[in-house]
Design an enzyme around this catalytic site. Structure first.
Site, mmCIF file in Angstrom:
data_model
loop_
_atom_site.group_PDB
_atom_site.id
_atom_site.type_symbol
_atom_site.label_atom_id
_atom_site.label_comp_id
_atom_site.label_asym_id
_atom_site.label_seq_id
_atom_site.Cartn_x
_atom_site.Cartn_y
_atom_site.Cartn_z
ATOM 1 N N ARG A 84 -5.381 12.054 11.855
ATOM 2 C CA ARG A 84 -4.936 10.842 12.313
ATOM 3 C C ARG A 84 -3.742 11.054 13.207
ATOM 4 N NH1 ARG A 84 -6.252 6.474 7.543
ATOM 5 N NH2 ARG A 84 -8.523 6.999 7.230
ATOM 6 N N ASP A 137 0.872 -1.260 -0.089
ATOM 7 C CA ASP A 137 -0.018 -0.138 0.107
ATOM 8 C C ASP A 137 0.881 1.369 -0.017
ATOM 9 O OD1 ASP A 137 -2.254 -1.666 0.059
ATOM 10 O OD2 ASP A 137 -2.478 -1.466 2.172
ATOM 11 N N ASP A 190 0.807 2.371 10.454
ATOM 12 C CA ASP A 190 -0.401 1.721 10.179
ATOM 13 C C ASP A 190 -0.244 0.450 11.607
ATOM 14 O OD1 ASP A 190 -1.700 3.130 8.620
ATOM 15 O OD2 ASP A 190 -2.136 1.806 7.295
ATOM 16 N N ASP A 202 0.562 5.976 1.616
ATOM 17 C CA ASP A 202 -0.629 5.479 2.382
ATOM 18 C C ASP A 202 -0.363 6.132 3.816
ATOM 19 O OD1 ASP A 202 -2.934 4.349 3.314
ATOM 20 O OD2 ASP A 202 -2.358 2.573 3.196
#
Length: 475
Positions: free
Chosen positions: A353, A273, A301, A297
């Site tokens: 985020r 990604d 994560d 991306d």
């Protein structure tokens, strides 16, 4: 009994869902199935049933240092260097002066350089993580001391402490099936624990995602080490990994195909990604002093049952989706996710985020937020978020003042989620929308100076991001 029942539910959830969570695995063969099952067991072992004990333990370490170290700040604020005379206990029977406590807490917050002239004075220990190693001139001869320094939910992470030093001498990444000895890819797929360092400054352009194995430390101290303009780092179904002192930027989505993921196994991967660091079903991960920007991306994560993670002392800039903790509203296995986000600088060019959370328990503590374009901290699916001792400087626009954002939920639903702000510094109109019941649990403090539970007295990471350390020099 309730905790035991909940754990059984989590076990069942993970057992039924793990086989379908292939991530970028093209063929979920017997090796990956075993890794997934082993990772599930590690998740259950790493999970802390009482997460507030972990957050209180973190705060004790911060407060012990700050109360002892910042006597000069206390002198200016309270007219006395006798910090034991300052009553900061949360006992309902005493006469706490909350205004004095707020003044004390805010007086010792960290001061990032933010473009000012680089500090050239004596070594200054800046937080309890760095205090463990940073001012030692012989740090390069005792690199593994770092493995004793983790705090927060990732505090048990030791990386490659039990193994030998592996020196990366070659920045190439030309053969993902037969990695060349001396390259980073060759180092991270070895079976044994390794403490990986670098022989010189280098930029590593990964031709495919870098798939790591357990018990590894990537330690960039001593040189400028960039991972950029290629694939990112994948931490999947493994445990016990430290990434420290490197720069990760301009990560792109790379094509799939056969990629070696250990010395005796390779498999087909789908396209990556473009995450800077992807943590998938992994535990005991510590990311410290890493500078990150401009990935296709996310910057970081952490998803699919990953837990026991600390992200500390990092510098994040120029990105839309910075940190995602929990990828799916439908994956309840992330109830087990527990992450500490501490001492980081969220800087220029960030949008949202910081982090964005689902399901689990998140301790967001002593960070510096100087930029956002949508929100700073957000989430869905009733995560527990404890925000402590952070500085939030809101953007100038009136519609961007709120620190928090709750997705896909009505107020009647999210009002039950526990999102608490404790001793945060709100500047330029910033505000944190709290919800849930205030925390009332008393921490178990075992040190001589009494401190308000949950209150963090300092945000002292002077240099966030990768360190420019040179052997024989205090950093």
């Amino acid at each position: 009994m309730a905790v035991g029942k909940a754990m059984l539910i989590f076990v069942f959830t993970l057992a039924t869902l793990i086989p379908s969570l292939l991530a970028d695995i093209g063929i979920f063969d017997d090796v990956w199935q075993k890794r997934a099952q082993d990772a599930k067991k590690m998740t259950l072992e790493a999970y802390v049933p009482d997460p507030e004990e972990a957050t209180d333990a973190f705060n004790v370490e911060v407060n012990k240092y700050s109360l002892a170290k910042n006597s000069s700040s206390l002198y200016g604020a309270f007219g006395s260097t006798n910090i034991t005379n300052l009553d900061l206990d949360d006992d309902d029977n005493d006469n706490d002066n909350d205004a004095d406590f707020e003044q004390f807490a805010n007086s010792t917050r960290r001061n990032l350089r933010q473009g000012r002239k680089k500090y050239a004075g004596p070594c200054q220990v800046t937080n309890p993580i760095d205090r463990c190693w940073r001012c030692q001139r012989n740090w390069a001869k005792n690199r593994k001391q770092l493995a004793k320094c983790a705090l927060g939910f990732g505090r048990r992470t030791t990386g490659g402490m039990a193994g030998r030093i592996y020196v990366v001498t070659d920045s190439s990444d030309n053969n993902v099936m037969k990695p060349k000895p001396g390259t980073l890819r060759h180092a991270v797929i070895q079976k044994e624990p390794l403490w990986i360092i670098f022989s010189k400054n280098m930029n590593i352009k990964l031709s495919k995602e870098l798939i790591m194995s357990s018990h590894k430390t990537i330690d960039g101290r001593g040189h400028h080490v960039h991972i950029s303009y290629g694939g990112g780092i994948t931490i999947q179904f493994i445990h016990n990994v430290i990434i420290h002192g490197i720069r990760i930027h301009h990560i792109i989505a790379t094509s799939g195909g056969n990629i070696r993921d250990s010395v005796d196994h390779y498999g087909i991967r789908t396209n990556s990604d473009g995450d800077g660091i992807s943590i998938f079903g992994s535990t005991d991960v510590w990311i410290d002093h890493v500078s990150m920007s401009r990935c296709t991306d996310g910057l970081i994560d952490a998803i699919m049952g990953s837990t026991a993670i600390t992200i500390s002392n990092c510098h994040f800039t120029h990105h839309n989706d910075a940190i995602l903790l929990g990828a799916s509203d439908s994956y309840s296995g992330d109830h087990l996710m527990q992450v500490t986000v501490a001492f980081n600088h969220f800087g220029q060019g960030l949008v949202q985020r910081m982090p964005r959370c689902r399901w689990g328990f998140f301790h967001v503590v002593n960070n510096d937020y100087t930029h956002w374009r949508l929100y700073a901290i957000g989430g869905s699916k009733h995560p527990t978020i404890i925000s402590q001792g952070n500085r939030f400087i809101a953007p100038p626009e009136s519609h961007l003042k709120q620190v928090t954002k709750r997705d896909y939920a009505t107020k009647g639903e999210w009002s039950k989620w526990t999102w608490r702000s404790e001793n945060d510094l709100m500047m330029n109109g910033a505000f944190f929308v709290q919800s849930g019941q205030p925390r009332t649990k008393k921490p178990n403090r075992k040190f001589m100076i009494k401190a308000k539970p949950g209150a963090v007295a300092t945000r002292m990471t002077r240099f966030a991001g990768a360190l420019d350390c040179k052997p024989g020099r205090k950093c």
